[in-house]
Structure formats: C-alpha cells, structure tokens
Write an enzyme that holds these catalytic residues in place. Structure first.
Site, PDB file in Angstrom:
ATOM      1  N   GLU A  60      -1.251  -5.460   8.605  1.00 39.66           N
ATOM      2  CA  GLU A  60      -0.437  -4.962   9.760  1.00 39.66           C
ATOM      3  C   GLU A  60      -0.982  -5.263  10.979  1.00 39.66           C
ATOM      4  O   GLU A  60      -2.211  -5.308  11.072  1.00 39.66           O
ATOM      5  CB  GLU A  60      -0.298  -3.380   9.564  1.00 39.66           C
ATOM      6  CG  GLU A  60       0.500  -3.001   8.210  1.00 39.66           C
ATOM      7  CD  GLU A  60       0.555  -1.628   7.966  1.00 39.66           C
ATOM      8  OE1 GLU A  60       0.250  -0.792   8.770  1.00 39.66           O
ATOM      9  OE2 GLU A  60       1.006  -1.029   7.004  1.00 39.66           O
ATOM     10  N   ASP A 114       0.874  -1.288   0.124  1.00 36.99           N
ATOM     11  CA  ASP A 114       0.048   0.014   0.009  1.00 36.99           C
ATOM     12  C   ASP A 114       0.871   1.165   0.098  1.00 36.99           C
ATOM     13  O   ASP A 114       0.388   2.380  -0.191  1.00 36.99           O
ATOM     14  CB  ASP A 114      -1.065   0.189   1.159  1.00 36.99           C
ATOM     15  CG  ASP A 114      -0.277   0.084   2.599  1.00 36.99           C
ATOM     16  OD1 ASP A 114       0.897  -0.087   2.591  1.00 36.99           O
ATOM     17  OD2 ASP A 114      -1.104  -0.045   3.505  1.00 36.99           O
ATOM     18  N   SER A 115       2.252   1.181   0.196  1.00 40.28           N
ATOM     19  CA  SER A 115       3.097   2.038  -0.356  1.00 40.28           C
ATOM     20  C   SER A 115       2.754   2.802  -1.670  1.00 40.28           C
ATOM     21  O   SER A 115       3.164   3.829  -1.873  1.00 40.28           O
ATOM     22  CB  SER A 115       4.595   1.759  -0.182  1.00 40.28           C
ATOM     23  OG  SER A 115       4.653   0.376  -1.000  1.00 40.28           O
ATOM     24  N   GLU A 123       9.501  -4.034  10.288  1.00 42.00           N
ATOM     25  CA  GLU A 123       9.665  -2.702  10.007  1.00 42.00           C
ATOM     26  C   GLU A 123      10.439  -1.844  10.879  1.00 42.00           C
ATOM     27  O   GLU A 123       9.650  -1.620  12.140  1.00 42.00           O
ATOM     28  CB  GLU A 123       8.647  -2.167   9.288  1.00 42.00           C
ATOM     29  CG  GLU A 123       8.979  -0.778   8.641  1.00 42.00           C
ATOM     30  CD  GLU A 123       7.887  -0.275   7.689  1.00 42.00           C
ATOM     31  OE1 GLU A 123       6.862  -0.990   7.322  1.00 42.00           O
ATOM     32  OE2 GLU A 123       8.246   0.954   7.118  1.00 42.00           O
TER      33      GLU A 123
HETATM   34  O1  KIV Z   1       3.297  -1.256   1.591  1.00 35.92           O
HETATM   35  C1  KIV Z   1       4.699  -1.804   1.753  1.00 35.92           C
HETATM   36  O2  KIV Z   1       5.590  -1.289   0.457  1.00 35.92           O
HETATM   37  C2  KIV Z   1       4.978  -2.270   2.798  1.00 35.92           C
HETATM   38  C3  KIV Z   1       6.413  -2.853   2.720  1.00 35.92           C
HETATM   39  C4  KIV Z   1       7.317  -1.615   2.941  1.00 35.92           C
HETATM   40  C5  KIV Z   1       6.702  -3.971   3.750  1.00 35.92           C
HETATM   41  O3  KIV Z   1       4.331  -2.491   3.461  1.00 35.92           O
END
Ligand code: KIV
Length: 275
Positions: A115, A44-45, A182
């Site tokens: 998460e 979700d990044s 993380e």
């Molecule tokens: O959303 C994402 O890219 C992530 C990674 C950084 C683990 O959760």
C-alpha cells in the site's frame, strides 16, 4: 501456463477487463483458479474475514505466508499475489525487499502487493529491480485507516485528486505492473486509468478501471459483519451454511445421522467371537 505480468499488461493494451479475487485457502483458490480468474490476491483482508481481527493492521508475515502457501497449492494457472502486511515494508528498503522475497521464496507467490504511492516508490523500485513483480495500492488503503479517520472516499478535493495521480505515476515509474485504486470517485479512477500505462484495478472505483478486485467473502455473502458499498453479493453463503449446519445438528440430536450409507460393516463371525 501460469498467467504472467506481461499477459496482464497486454490485457490493458487490448482493452480486456482484468478480474481479480482474493482467496485465503487451498479449496477456494482451486475453485477460483478453475473458473479461469487470472489473478488471485491473498489479501491482508484475511485478518478481518478469516481471522476475525477488527482491521488489517494486526496481520503478521507468518499468517500471510501460511495462507499464501495454501493458495499457491490450489492455484495452477492464476498468478498469486501476496499482500505485504502493515510494517513489513515501511522501515527500510532492505526490510521491504527481505519480506517481499519471503513471499516468493517461502510461499511460492509470483508477486507482492503493498500500500502507498510516492512514499513507498523507493521500496517498489528495489523489489522490482530484484525480480519481484509488485502491485501498488492507493486510495483508501486499509493499513492507514487511523490516519484517514475511517473508511472514507479518497481523492475528492483537487489537492487529494492530484496526489492520487502523482501516487499512481510514481508507482508506474518505480516499475509496478499494476495498481489497485480503492474507494476513489469513479471519474477520477477513469482519469488515472487513462493517464498511466499500467493496469488500474478498481475496488469501489467504478467501471472505468482496467480491472476489478473483490474480497471473495463479500461476493459470496459469507462475511456478514458489514457489507461494503462497493461489494455485490453473488450468493448468500451464510444462509446456505446455516441451513446445512442446523440440519446436521438436528439429525445428530435426533439420532437420524449417520445412517447405514455413512457407516462401515464388518464380518459377522468376527463380531460374534468378540461377543
Ligand atoms: O486485502 C485485500 O483484500 C485488498 C483488496 C481489497 C484490494 O487489499
């Protein structure tokens, strides 16, 4: 044959390091897949590095499904993991299961990530029971950024370190096939890695984890709003793109693009008739 969760668990047992990268589109997924990276996370990044949001919190299911479908079309060997957005697995076990199922059924992903540790263990358990592999994610979980009060290292006090270990154990007990750690101190991540049976995947968690995950835009140097401490730049794509775009702009402005090489000809007699 596509990478399976058994293969990933086996890699931990054999001491083989696990590489994960994010991807959000067909073209990038195809490159990552062809290199042989075993796991692709549609993180979700996406919200920050592709859609320009300030955090991952506004990302929706529809956005995630749209990009996951594109990645699945590009990845022939890698396992594709869809990241469950904020509030799509918090309200109830039924809600979490329904949304996890959408990643598998509507987007073609092979696993989901969510998460949280102890607090989401009941959701993880039910999703796994229904046949969907789950990757956990603890430590600095970006969807809880307001609760943390910023991007801060997690697990530094004795209480917080114990909580992280409990979270990792709860995820393993619930059936998660791996867990992302993380932004936690490297020695703590190493300890957690030794104490649980499933692979740990670090991001800002040191070299003692079973694997590493990075946001592809960070390692390519194509997202420059900020560079996290945990990221290493393997390329400076922004510079390359800027040069190419300005060369194109200058040539169009000067009338030197396109040339005959980029143009199509036609029968002279037809042209003469038209004239
Ligand atoms: O959303 C994402 O890219 C992530 C990674 C950084 C683990 O959760």
């Amino acid at each position: 044959m596509r990478v399976t969760i058994n293969k990933i668990k086996e890699m931990k047992q054999k001491g083989e390091k696990i590489t994960i990268l994010t991807a959000y589109d067909y073209t990038t997924a195809k490159i990552v897949d062809e290199v042989g990276v075993p796991l692709i996370l549609v993180g979700d990044s996406l919200g920050m590095v592709v859609l320009g949001y300030e955090s991952t919190i506004p990302v929706t299911m529809e956005e995630m499904l749209h990009h996951t479908r594109a990645v699945v079309r590009g990845a022939k060997q890698a396992m594709v993991i869809g990241d469950m957005p904020f509030m799509t697995y918090h309200l109830s076990v039924a809600d979490a299961l329904r949304n996890a199922g959408r990643f598998i059924q509507e987007a073609g992903a092979q696993a989901v990530k969510l998460e949280g540790g102890v607090t989401v263990a009941d959701k993880v358990k039910r999703i796994v029971e229904c046949g969907i592999p789950v990757m956990g994610h603890i430590g600095l979980t970006p969807q809880s950024i307001h609760q943390f009060g910023g991007f801060k290292v997690q697990g530094k006090t004795p209480e917080a370190a114990i909580r992280l270990l409990e979270d990792a154990r709860a995820l393993e007990e619930a059936g998660a096939f791996s867990v992302v750690l993380e932004t936690v101190p490297a020695p703590l991540a190493t300890l957690i890695t030794q104490k649980i049976g499933i692979p740990t995947i670090g991001i800002g968690a040191g070299a003692g984890c079973d694997g590493q995950v990075q946001v592809i835009n960070d390692i390519l140097g194509s997202f420059t709003d900020f560079v996290p401490k945990h990221a290493k730049r393997y390329a400076k794509l922004t510079d390359i793109i800027q040069t190419a775009v300005s060369d194109y702009y200058n040539e169009v402005t000067a009338g030197s693009f396109p040339t005959d090489k980029q143009s199509f000809s036609m029968d002279e007699s037809i042209l003469a008739e038209l004239k």
